[in-house]
Design a protein around this motif. Structure first.
Motif, short mmCIF file in Angstrom:
data_model
loop_
_atom_site.label_atom_id
_atom_site.label_comp_id
_atom_site.label_asym_id
_atom_site.label_seq_id
_atom_site.Cartn_x
_atom_site.Cartn_y
_atom_site.Cartn_z
N GLY A 282 0.78 -1.24 0.00
CA GLY A 282 0.00 0.00 0.00
C GLY A 282 0.80 1.28 0.00
N ASP A 283 0.08 2.41 -0.04
CA ASP A 283 0.67 3.76 -0.14
C ASP A 283 1.47 3.93 -1.43
N TYR A 284 0.78 3.81 -2.54
CA TYR A 284 1.39 4.07 -3.84
C TYR A 284 1.36 5.57 -4.14
N GLY B 34 -3.10 1.52 0.96
CA GLY B 34 -2.70 2.22 2.19
C GLY B 34 -3.53 3.47 2.39
N ASN B 35 -3.34 4.12 3.54
CA ASN B 35 -4.12 5.31 3.85
C ASN B 35 -3.97 6.41 2.81
N HIS B 36 -2.75 6.62 2.28
CA HIS B 36 -2.57 7.71 1.31
C HIS B 36 -3.29 7.45 0.00
N ASP B 37 -3.48 6.19 -0.35
CA ASP B 37 -4.24 5.86 -1.57
C ASP B 37 -5.70 6.30 -1.41
N ALA C 253 -1.62 -6.28 6.03
CA ALA C 253 -2.34 -5.17 6.68
C ALA C 253 -1.44 -3.94 6.61
N HIS C 254 -1.87 -2.90 5.91
CA HIS C 254 -0.99 -1.74 5.72
C HIS C 254 -0.45 -1.19 7.04
N GLU C 255 -1.35 -0.89 7.98
CA GLU C 255 -0.90 -0.37 9.28
C GLU C 255 -0.70 -1.54 10.26
N GLY D 146 3.35 -2.25 6.54
CA GLY D 146 4.24 -1.16 6.13
C GLY D 146 3.88 0.06 6.95
N HIS D 147 3.60 1.16 6.27
CA HIS D 147 3.03 2.38 6.84
C HIS D 147 3.97 3.21 7.71
N THR D 148 4.69 2.60 8.62
CA THR D 148 5.48 3.39 9.59
C THR D 148 6.75 3.98 8.97
FE LIG Z 1 0.59 4.62 5.22
#
Ligand SMILES: [Fe+2]
Length: 295
Positions: free
Chosen positions: A86-88, A122-125, A213-215, A232-234
């Motif tokens: 995630g977070d592309y 991810g959240n940014h997506d 799980a992204h976070e 990922g995420h962090t």
């Molecule tokens: Fe993220």
């Protein structure tokens, strides 16, 4: 709760002291380095004899050329299965040009693995897709771009794969911070779209489960039935000294910031990621491809 935004403020406050470090953290580490983090583990409930080698977890943000070269490197590592965590989307304003989803998805489509390439968001997506925010769910432009590029996208879905006659499940969670709060979106607080129970309910046999799980914040809720959780995420906090990250975008602070974490016989691996969010700074956490040898 600390956020990376908070970190930028912190760095601003100590700006002169941080100058020398800053040259490296801005100019060198985020752009010119790429490392491979390797973990070897035998999670509980993993049947002996099943060797699932080399999972590459990427969290890309950068030029298509660089994404393509990272994919080449990942392909050369020769894993059975490749996952994207995630977070592309860019996740910051300090850019010379945004890379369109059509471009980064095509670059990611160069990834090859015998058991396929599998992705979560991810959240940014979610945050960078106004229509998805307004809809409060459904798909983002990232989901569509990856699917069009031939990559399997997971949104609270589990799929059974097989390696040399032994099965295992790949379960991909939708994002835990997908929906932004705000009057514009008619939401008082941040909302997640993750459904852990619903995802794991799709697992219909005893084969081991790998959760994407992204976070990493979901980890305390993950049952022991899941052999391994990948997150990922962090970005390892983007700044990490002596095994500690001062600022981590997690409810649990430094606890799930980076690396292999074992709690109550459950395994979590948190990738340091590839790009940067909020600010193009990295120190002590170079962009990385994660390789997991399981067996
Ligand atoms: Fe993220």
């Amino acid at each position: 709760m600390f956020t990376r935004r908070g970190f930028v403020k912190l760095l601003g406050g100590g700006f002169f002291g941080a100058m020398a470090l800053g040259g490296y953290a801005f100019g060198v580490e985020p752009l010119a380095r790429l490392s491979v983090a390797r973990y070897v583990l035998t999670p509980p409930r993993w049947p002996s004899g099943l060797k699932l080698a080399d999972i590459h977890a990427c969290e890309p943000w950068m030029s298509t050329r660089r994404i393509t070269s990272i994919c080449e490197r990942a392909n050369a590592l020769g894993g059975d299965v490749t996952v994207l965590l995630g977070d592309y989307a860019a996740g910051m304003n300090l850019v010379t040009r945004y890379v369109h989803s059509n471009e980064w998805s095509k670059a990611l489509a160069t990834l090859k693995a015998p058991l396929g390439v599998h992705a979560i968001m991810g959240n940014h997506d979610w945050w960078e897709d106004r229509t998805a925010q307004k809809n409060g769910g459904g798909e983002t432009f990232g989901h569509r771009a990856l699917a069009e590029a031939g990559i399997e996208v997971y949104s609270n879905r589990a799929v059974r794969l097989e390696k040399d006659g032994s099965g295992f499940w790949l379960a991909g969670l939708e994002d835990q911070l997908a929906l932004l709060p705000g009057r514009k979106w008619k939401r008082a607080s941040m909302g997640g779209l993750d459904d852990l129970d619903g995802t794991l309910a799709q697992v219909t046999d005893e084969a081991p489960v790998i959760l994407l799980a992204h976070e990493p914040d979901i980890f305390p809720k993950v049952p022991p039935r899941v052999a391994l959780t990948l997150s990922g995420h962090t970005h390892g906090g983007q700044v990490r000294f002596a095994g500690h990250s001062p600022v981590v975008p997690s409810r649990f602070g430094d606890r799930y910031a980076y690396g292999h974490i074992v709690e109550y016989d459950r395994n979590l691996i948190v990738s340091g990621g590839l790009g940067c969010s909020i600010a193009p700074i990295r120190f002590g956490v170079p962009p990385e491809i994660v390789v997991v040898d399981i067996g």
